[in-house]
Enzyme design. Structure first.
Site, PDB file in Angstrom:
ATOM      1  N   ARG A 126       0.826  -1.217   0.000  1.00 22.51           N
ATOM      2  CA  ARG A 126       0.000   0.000   0.000  1.00 22.51           C
ATOM      3  C   ARG A 126       0.864   1.273   0.000  1.00 22.51           C
ATOM      4  NH1 ARG A 126      -5.176  -0.613   2.794  1.00 22.51           N
ATOM      5  NH2 ARG A 126      -6.196  -2.405   1.873  1.00 22.51           N
ATOM      6  N   ASP A 146     -16.095  10.447   6.089  1.00 25.72           N
ATOM      7  CA  ASP A 146     -15.073   9.391   6.101  1.00 25.72           C
ATOM      8  C   ASP A 146     -13.739  10.082   6.374  1.00 25.72           C
ATOM      9  OD1 ASP A 146     -15.072   6.291   4.742  1.00 25.72           O
ATOM     10  OD2 ASP A 146     -13.112   7.257   4.911  1.00 25.72           O
TER      11      ASP A 146
HETATM   12  C1  LIG Z   1     -14.990  -1.090   4.945  1.00 25.94           C
HETATM   13  S1  LIG Z   1     -15.405   0.585   4.728  1.00 25.94           S
HETATM   14  C2  LIG Z   1     -17.118   0.538   5.194  1.00 25.94           C
HETATM   15  C3  LIG Z   1     -17.985   1.325   4.240  1.00 25.94           C
HETATM   16  C4  LIG Z   1     -19.484   1.288   4.541  1.00 25.94           C
HETATM   17  N1  LIG Z   1     -19.784   1.847   5.832  1.00 25.94           N
HETATM   18  C5  LIG Z   1     -20.034  -0.109   4.428  1.00 25.94           C
HETATM   19  O1  LIG Z   1     -20.387  -0.719   5.445  1.00 25.94           O
HETATM   20  O2  LIG Z   1     -20.124  -0.606   3.302  1.00 25.94           O
HETATM   21  C6  LIG Z   1     -14.638   1.358   6.134  1.00 25.94           C
HETATM   22  C7  LIG Z   1     -14.467   2.858   5.977  1.00 25.94           C
HETATM   23  O3  LIG Z   1     -14.091   3.394   7.249  1.00 25.94           O
HETATM   24  C8  LIG Z   1     -13.231   4.489   7.006  1.00 25.94           C
HETATM   25  N2  LIG Z   1     -12.465   4.787   8.231  1.00 25.94           N
HETATM   26  C9  LIG Z   1     -11.432   4.090   8.776  1.00 25.94           C
HETATM   27  N3  LIG Z   1     -10.963   4.717   9.868  1.00 25.94           N
HETATM   28  C10 LIG Z   1     -11.722   5.827  10.045  1.00 25.94           C
HETATM   29  C11 LIG Z   1     -11.724   6.890  10.998  1.00 25.94           C
HETATM   30  N4  LIG Z   1     -10.838   6.946  12.004  1.00 25.94           N
HETATM   31  N5  LIG Z   1     -12.642   7.876  10.851  1.00 25.94           N
HETATM   32  C12 LIG Z   1     -13.538   7.857   9.838  1.00 25.94           C
HETATM   33  N6  LIG Z   1     -13.572   6.885   8.901  1.00 25.94           N
HETATM   34  C13 LIG Z   1     -12.684   5.872   9.001  1.00 25.94           C
HETATM   35  C14 LIG Z   1     -12.368   4.012   5.843  1.00 25.94           C
HETATM   36  O4  LIG Z   1     -11.762   5.075   5.161  1.00 25.94           O
HETATM   37  C15 LIG Z   1     -13.372   3.244   5.002  1.00 25.94           C
HETATM   38  O5  LIG Z   1     -13.886   4.022   3.949  1.00 25.94           O
END
Ligand SMILES: C[S@@+](CC[C@H](N)C(=O)[O-])C[C@H]1O[C@@H](n2cnc3c(N)ncnc32)[C@H](O)[C@@H]1O
Length: 290
Positions: free
Chosen positions: A57, A159
């Site tokens: 990454r 996000d």
């Molecule tokens: C697997 S995706 C889930 C997307 C959607 N909620 C779903 O269930 O399909 C996880 C998301 O959490 C975000 N994320 C991770 N750490 C975070 C943080 N500290 N604050 C806000 N968003 C975060 C990531 O960037 C990513 O887009």
């Protein structure tokens, strides 16, 4: 329509053997440093088994910044290069999502909308909205329930990852990712790409208008939000945090929910350690413990 491919694909032609060689020096100490930095900045707990993943990454960032080792890259991050820190976080998030993922949540949302008072706007927050499929699925549910686009409904989609927010704002998706949508939903909510855009569909502006996209880090001590929400979607993000971080975030989220609001969690997320805050009222759906 301009379509970009994801930024987290492994480089074409790169083999596991290449990664094992670590063309950029990447020591156990570097990996340890990166794990603690992403934990500090975003709350993400990276398992010790993820060294190869982290290498693949971040190697791209080293190439972009013309660096020769992970030690140099860490130095740059620790020296407070804010733009690189953002790219660092973007590179290490996992953004898997899809339209109407965990479909039962959208049926429950529609039933919940029917119970809400009509004398004030409806407010919904999706706090890990990734590339937009989740907030657009919420918006489609709202339009279908209220039978129109021009409803007093606000959807906040946030996000930590600025790249996914940009893609979400653009609202352009490969047609094959829309397979869960009915033909009538496709017609009502999307514009089909033609010519160079063949194979893609763009969300209609009426639907886009219902959503505000913003960067918010769930780990920040304070969030720039003053309203309360009728529903909070916090799905498939807690799995990246340890129990203490999950609890701290849940404690901060609870006051943002209306007394009768619903909290939607991901399919593998349960909040046994937050029983004082939330009570289970459906499959991975919670309400406030009053
Ligand atoms: C697997 S995706 C889930 C997307 C959607 N909620 C779903 O269930 O399909 C996880 C998301 O959490 C975000 N994320 C991770 N750490 C975070 C943080 N500290 N604050 C806000 N968003 C975060 C990531 O960037 C990513 O887009």
């Amino acid at each position: 329509m301009l379509v970009t491919t994801g930024t987290k694909q492994p480089a074409i032609g790169r083999t596991t053997a290449d990664r094992e060689l670590y063309l950029f020096p990447f020591t156990a100490e570097d990996f340890h440093h990166i794990r603690s930095l992403i934990y500090r900045v975003a709350g993400i707990s990276l398992a010790p088994s993820k060294k190869d993943l982290v290498y693949s990454r971040l190697a791209r960032r080293l190439r972009v910044r013309r660096l020769h080792s992970f030690a140099e890259y860490i130095q740059l991050l620790e020296n407070g290069d804010a733009a690189e820190r953002e790219e660092f976080v973007n590179a290490l998030t996992t953004n898997l999502t899809s339209f109407f993922r965990e479909a039962h949540h959208f049926q429950i949302l529609a039933q919940h909308l029917a119970t809400l008072p009509r004398n004030r706007p409806v407010s919904i927050w999706t706090c890990a909205s990734s590339t937009g499929e989740e907030p657009y699925s919420i918006a489609m549910t709202v339009v279908e329930h209220f039978k129109g686009f021009d409803q007093p409904v606000q959807i906040l989609a946030t996000d930590i990852d600025t790249h996914v927010l940009e893609r979400a704002r653009r609202g352009i998706y490969p047609i094959d990712q829309l397979s869960k949508l009915s033909v009538s939903q496709l017609k009502k909510f999307f514009l089909r790409g033609e010519g160079k855009q063949e194979g893609f569909a763009k969300v209609r502006p009426e639907l886009q208008k219902m959503i505000k996209f913003r960067r918010i880090n769930l780990l920040d001590p304070q969030w720039p939000i003053s309203e309360k929400f009728d529903a909070i979607f916090c799905r498939n993000v807690m799995i990246y945090f340890d129990k203490q971080t999950q609890f701290n975030i849940l404690k901060k989220l609870a006051p943002y929910l209306q007394p009768e609001g619903l909290f939607f969690a991901g399919h593998s997320e349960s909040f046994h350690n937050a029983v004082d805050l939330f009570r289970l009222c459906g499959k991975t759906v919670y309400s406030l413990r009053q």
